[in-house]
Design a protein around this motif. Sequence first.
Motif, PDB file in Angstrom:
ATOM      1  N   ALA A   1      14.420  14.704 -45.385  1.00  0.00           N
ATOM      2  CA  ALA A   1      15.128  14.417 -44.142  1.00  0.00           C
ATOM      3  C   ALA A   1      14.255  14.815 -42.978  1.00  0.00           C
ATOM      4  O   ALA A   1      13.276  15.534 -43.126  1.00  0.00           O
ATOM      5  N   MET A   2      14.612  14.337 -41.815  1.00  0.00           N
ATOM      6  CA  MET A   2      13.921  14.778 -40.616  1.00  0.00           C
ATOM      7  C   MET A   2      14.931  14.739 -39.481  1.00  0.00           C
ATOM      8  O   MET A   2      14.969  13.821 -38.674  1.00  0.00           O
ATOM      9  N   VAL A   3      15.776  15.741 -39.440  1.00  0.00           N
ATOM     10  CA  VAL A   3      16.883  15.762 -38.490  1.00  0.00           C
ATOM     11  C   VAL A   3      17.426  17.200 -38.507  1.00  0.00           C
ATOM     12  O   VAL A   3      17.298  17.888 -39.527  1.00  0.00           O
TER      13      VAL A   3
ATOM     14  N   GLY B   1      18.788  18.936 -41.694  1.00  0.00           N
ATOM     15  CA  GLY B   1      18.044  18.543 -42.899  1.00  0.00           C
ATOM     16  C   GLY B   1      18.847  17.581 -43.754  1.00  0.00           C
ATOM     17  O   GLY B   1      19.705  16.834 -43.255  1.00  0.00           O
ATOM     18  N   SER B   2      18.562  17.580 -45.037  1.00  0.00           N
ATOM     19  CA  SER B   2      19.185  16.602 -45.930  1.00  0.00           C
ATOM     20  C   SER B   2      20.673  16.847 -46.146  1.00  0.00           C
ATOM     21  O   SER B   2      21.347  16.009 -46.742  1.00  0.00           O
TER      22      SER B   2
ATOM     23  N   GLU C   1      12.957  22.499 -35.528  1.00  0.00           N
ATOM     24  CA  GLU C   1      13.152  21.335 -36.412  1.00  0.00           C
ATOM     25  C   GLU C   1      12.301  20.186 -35.874  1.00  0.00           C
ATOM     26  O   GLU C   1      12.369  19.853 -34.697  1.00  0.00           O
TER      27      GLU C   1
ATOM     28  N   HIS D   1      22.952  14.015 -44.852  1.00  0.00           N
ATOM     29  CA  HIS D   1      23.249  12.774 -45.577  1.00  0.00           C
ATOM     30  C   HIS D   1      23.271  12.961 -47.085  1.00  0.00           C
ATOM     31  O   HIS D   1      23.123  12.018 -47.829  1.00  0.00           O
ATOM     32  N   TYR D   2      23.441  14.221 -47.552  1.00  0.00           N
ATOM     33  CA  TYR D   2      23.437  14.399 -49.003  1.00  0.00           C
ATOM     34  C   TYR D   2      24.768  13.953 -49.605  1.00  0.00           C
ATOM     35  O   TYR D   2      25.721  13.661 -48.890  1.00  0.00           O
ATOM     36  N   SER D   3      24.800  13.889 -50.958  1.00  0.00           N
ATOM     37  CA  SER D   3      26.038  13.470 -51.619  1.00  0.00           C
ATOM     38  C   SER D   3      27.029  14.619 -51.682  1.00  0.00           C
ATOM     39  O   SER D   3      28.166  14.422 -52.073  1.00  0.00           O
TER      40      SER D   3
HETATM   41  C1  LIG Z   1      20.335  11.141 -50.497  1.00  0.00           C
HETATM   42  C2  LIG Z   1      20.373  12.584 -50.915  1.00  0.00           C
HETATM   43  C3  LIG Z   1      21.442  13.052 -51.664  1.00  0.00           C
HETATM   44  C4  LIG Z   1      21.494  14.384 -52.042  1.00  0.00           C
HETATM   45  N1  LIG Z   1      22.597  14.831 -52.721  1.00  0.00           N
HETATM   46  C5  LIG Z   1      22.700  16.145 -53.011  1.00  0.00           C
HETATM   47  C6  LIG Z   1      23.890  16.655 -53.603  1.00  0.00           C
HETATM   48  O1  LIG Z   1      24.824  15.917 -53.890  1.00  0.00           O
HETATM   49  N2  LIG Z   1      23.966  17.986 -53.845  1.00  0.00           N
HETATM   50  C7  LIG Z   1      22.955  18.833 -53.553  1.00  0.00           C
HETATM   51  O2  LIG Z   1      23.078  20.016 -53.816  1.00  0.00           O
HETATM   52  N3  LIG Z   1      21.812  18.368 -53.011  1.00  0.00           N
HETATM   53  C8  LIG Z   1      21.669  17.046 -52.712  1.00  0.00           C
HETATM   54  N4  LIG Z   1      20.543  16.589 -52.126  1.00  0.00           N
HETATM   55  C9  LIG Z   1      19.449  17.528 -51.889  1.00  0.00           C
HETATM   56  C10 LIG Z   1      19.727  18.389 -50.702  1.00  0.00           C
HETATM   57  O3  LIG Z   1      20.018  17.606 -49.586  1.00  0.00           O
HETATM   58  C11 LIG Z   1      18.529  19.286 -50.462  1.00  0.00           C
HETATM   59  O4  LIG Z   1      18.323  20.026 -51.616  1.00  0.00           O
HETATM   60  C12 LIG Z   1      18.747  20.254 -49.354  1.00  0.00           C
HETATM   61  O5  LIG Z   1      19.105  19.607 -48.162  1.00  0.00           O
HETATM   62  C13 LIG Z   1      17.478  21.020 -49.154  1.00  0.00           C
HETATM   63  O6  LIG Z   1      17.641  21.877 -48.074  1.00  0.00           O
HETATM   64  P1  LIG Z   1      16.386  22.491 -47.358  1.00  0.00           P
HETATM   65  O7  LIG Z   1      16.910  23.185 -46.165  1.00  0.00           O
HETATM   66  O8  LIG Z   1      15.591  23.238 -48.332  1.00  0.00           O
HETATM   67  O9  LIG Z   1      15.481  21.263 -46.956  1.00  0.00           O
HETATM   68  P2  LIG Z   1      15.799  20.010 -46.051  1.00  0.00           P
HETATM   69  O10 LIG Z   1      17.220  19.673 -46.098  1.00  0.00           O
HETATM   70  O11 LIG Z   1      14.783  18.986 -46.419  1.00  0.00           O
HETATM   71  O12 LIG Z   1      15.501  20.533 -44.588  1.00  0.00           O
HETATM   72  C14 LIG Z   1      14.232  20.855 -44.168  1.00  0.00           C
HETATM   73  C15 LIG Z   1      14.127  20.512 -42.701  1.00  0.00           C
HETATM   74  O13 LIG Z   1      12.914  21.075 -42.236  1.00  0.00           O
HETATM   75  C16 LIG Z   1      12.310  20.154 -41.362  1.00  0.00           C
HETATM   76  N5  LIG Z   1      10.869  20.408 -41.376  1.00  0.00           N
HETATM   77  C17 LIG Z   1      10.017  20.220 -42.405  1.00  0.00           C
HETATM   78  N6  LIG Z   1       8.771  20.562 -42.034  1.00  0.00           N
HETATM   79  C18 LIG Z   1       8.849  20.987 -40.759  1.00  0.00           C
HETATM   80  C19 LIG Z   1       7.889  21.468 -39.833  1.00  0.00           C
HETATM   81  N7  LIG Z   1       6.598  21.602 -40.167  1.00  0.00           N
HETATM   82  N8  LIG Z   1       8.316  21.815 -38.591  1.00  0.00           N
HETATM   83  C20 LIG Z   1       9.637  21.694 -38.241  1.00  0.00           C
HETATM   84  N9  LIG Z   1      10.568  21.236 -39.088  1.00  0.00           N
HETATM   85  C21 LIG Z   1      10.186  20.890 -40.333  1.00  0.00           C
HETATM   86  C22 LIG Z   1      12.648  18.809 -41.919  1.00  0.00           C
HETATM   87  O14 LIG Z   1      12.557  17.819 -40.925  1.00  0.00           O
HETATM   88  C23 LIG Z   1      14.060  19.024 -42.430  1.00  0.00           C
HETATM   89  O15 LIG Z   1      15.045  18.649 -41.498  1.00  0.00           O
HETATM   90  C24 LIG Z   1      20.452  15.264 -51.711  1.00  0.00           C
HETATM   91  C25 LIG Z   1      19.383  14.800 -50.969  1.00  0.00           C
HETATM   92  C26 LIG Z   1      19.327  13.479 -50.557  1.00  0.00           C
HETATM   93  C27 LIG Z   1      18.162  13.044 -49.761  1.00  0.00           C
END
Ligand SMILES: Cc1cc2nc3c(=O)[nH]c(=O)nc-3n(C[C@H](O)[C@H](O)[C@H](O)COP(=O)(O)OP(=O)(O)OC[C@H]3O[C@@H](n4cnc5c(N)ncnc54)[C@H](O)[C@@H]3O)c2cc1C
Lengths: 530, 168
Positions: free
Chosen positions: A72-74, A77-78, A18, A81-83
Amino acid sequence: MPAAVRLAEKGFRVVVLERGPWMSRRDFIEDEILARRGLLWPTVEEEPRTWRPTDAVPAVRLATSVQLFSNAMVVGGSTVHYSALAWRFRESDFRVLSEEGAVAGASLADWPIDYAEMEPYYDQAERLIGVSGSAALSPFEPPRQREYPLPPVPRNSAGAILERGARALGLHPQPVPLGILSRDYDGRSRCMAKGFCSSYGCPNGARASTTETFLPKGLATGRLEVRANSFVTRVVQDPATGRARGVEYVDDSGALHLQEGDIVILAAGGVETPRLLLNSASAAAPDGLANSSGLVGRNFMLHSPGATVYAVFPEAVDGHKGTEATRTEMDDYATDTSRGFIRGGFIHPRAHGGEPVELAGRPMHPAKWGLAHKRSMRETWRHYLFSHVTGESLPVEANRVDLDPQVKDRFGLPVARITYTAHDNDVRLATWFAGRAVEILEAAGASRVVNNGPVIRKLHNHQMGATRMGNDASRSVVDRWCRAHDVPNLYVTDSSVFVTSAGLNPSLTIQANALRVADRIAATRGDPAS
Amino acid sequence: MSPASPLGPPALAAISAAVERIIPSDDNLPGAREAGTINFVLGELGDAPARVASITELAMTLDAAAVTADPLRPGCAFAALTGEQQDTILLTLETEGSPELSWLVEATMEGFYGDPRHGGNANGVGWEAIGFPGPTGGSGYEPPFGWYDANEPNLPGLGPDGTTDPTR
Ligand SMILES: Cc1cc2nc3c(=O)[nH]c(=O)nc-3n(C[C@H](O)[C@H](O)[C@H](O)COP(=O)(O)OP(=O)(O)OC[C@H]3O[C@@H](n4cnc5c(N)ncnc54)[C@H](O)[C@@H]3O)c2cc1C
């Protein structure tokens, strides 16, 4: 994270890389200024991105305000702090082409999987993360083997207002399914309704951040390792076998490492996953890894460019308490062509949380500053809500993520360039749903409603489609098991694999699908521990 | 005047005056002055030399416009004008779309309505003005949260805490 943990539980040794820090509950400070400064997000300096509406126009850097809401960057991931709206997609969402027929300007397709295949995994995901909801009170629920694991969270005034307006119009208000605990569950304690919810980490762990749900179980296996502050720069392909050898990453000291692995799974989010594949180009894969179809980055979707509708009510809403969205109506979700568009979405009026600075910038004051603004702040803070409108966006092949030819990130790598113009259908849908939100809020007795209309969407928090799933290797990037057609040990488990977007938040579907893929990997690789 | 101010004295005077018009102290309620908002604004500038330059330029623009703003007091500084005269100058800049002014408006809102730990919103006066108790610390809230959830009938079977669902 769900795939990593499931595989660790099945005996695999798993390393999670991450780029962001590993935070815990005590790091989640309830402070609007910190949220605005990117506590949980990459700033535009750390991770610039560019956008253009079409190929004909030069790309510009995205502003902080756009970027902040977008990724997100943690660790976690998102979901940190998602809803936490935790929807199952509906049966029709997996077969949009069959349901609607071809649409000009859109690259509609059916998913290679259907709802029935997903149902057991939705069920597992709901139980693993602890979803609060009520099928009994949700008349438009798709078929499900059993009730939600937890009853709905307490209703807030934004939810009560939705109920009031929807009832007045003869609609069927229902609880929003939420990954927020209404009761103590699985060693975690229930939501304390502190406010500061969406955009903030939960200091009690009541929200289904993957750091609260999946991660502890993975760490308990002793086979899962998380390396934070580790930025993956490329996937390394063995030119002789065509298999992925592993990934290269930069640690926080700036040192470059190669992490080898039998299997590589990308879950970097809907923008960074395609960017990473394109940045992994090599002599063997000159157009980017897993890109023989030329479709890596294409069919990118951001949901319809939904308006935000603001409303002021005569009595106190007190939206600084509790979670954001507790009630909605799903009456308008299915296609009704008399509305002038296909597909649908839903309206979710929200408590605003602890964000008065945000209110100060909202379009509901007679002036942007001065005495009139100050008075308006006083009159609105305890009395206003805003409603998001989420709706389906149609895939368009020209909408895409590729590499910006000029702008580089802090590691010298090309950043993601987003080319995006919403399909007309998305705009019509967003316009209609904004009107619906106005109608509901007025029927509920709002003294004032402000509709900011459909917006030009450059980037948003739901990013889907850029490594499409499909059976035909020339028309998709990954197969039905989310394995790259071109690279036999490379998988994608984020929303990049979505074929169409549905009109619902994506995360429960991402997690359910990741569990499905992990089970498949485990089943086809035998017992790696033996 | 804080010795650490990144703005020189004339610029600081003009910017402080502008901040105090963005959130005035009228209606017998504290404004940016009582909230110490300028301290927050200066803190934000401290980190960013390019921003210091552009805000210094904004101060010069304000003072230049002030020279002819009051026919009875030609050559006046912005800080010495009446509130109404200051507002007229700020409104003109706003209409012209000054990016420096919109930055200052945003920073002022942050320094009045944001968390006091960043140097503005002294004693939480900005929160008190609108009825926001601020973060709850170790506790939270119990329903009902607002008037509408206390008064609108709930979905069948759900009590006031929302969770007394008979099917579970
Ligand atoms: C404010 C907010 C509210 C939301 N509310 C909702 C909701 O109510 N319901 C819902 O279903 N969804 C919601 N979402 C969307 C949801 O959070 C995302 O769809 C979901 O988290 C996506 O998951 P993911 O694992 O695909 O990506 P992410 O959660 O974006 O995780 C990807 C991770 O990969 C890391 N990363 C990226 N590139 C690299 C790299 N090259 N090397 C190492 N690490 C890397 C990033 O830092 C990140 O932490 C919300 C999002 C936000 C921002």
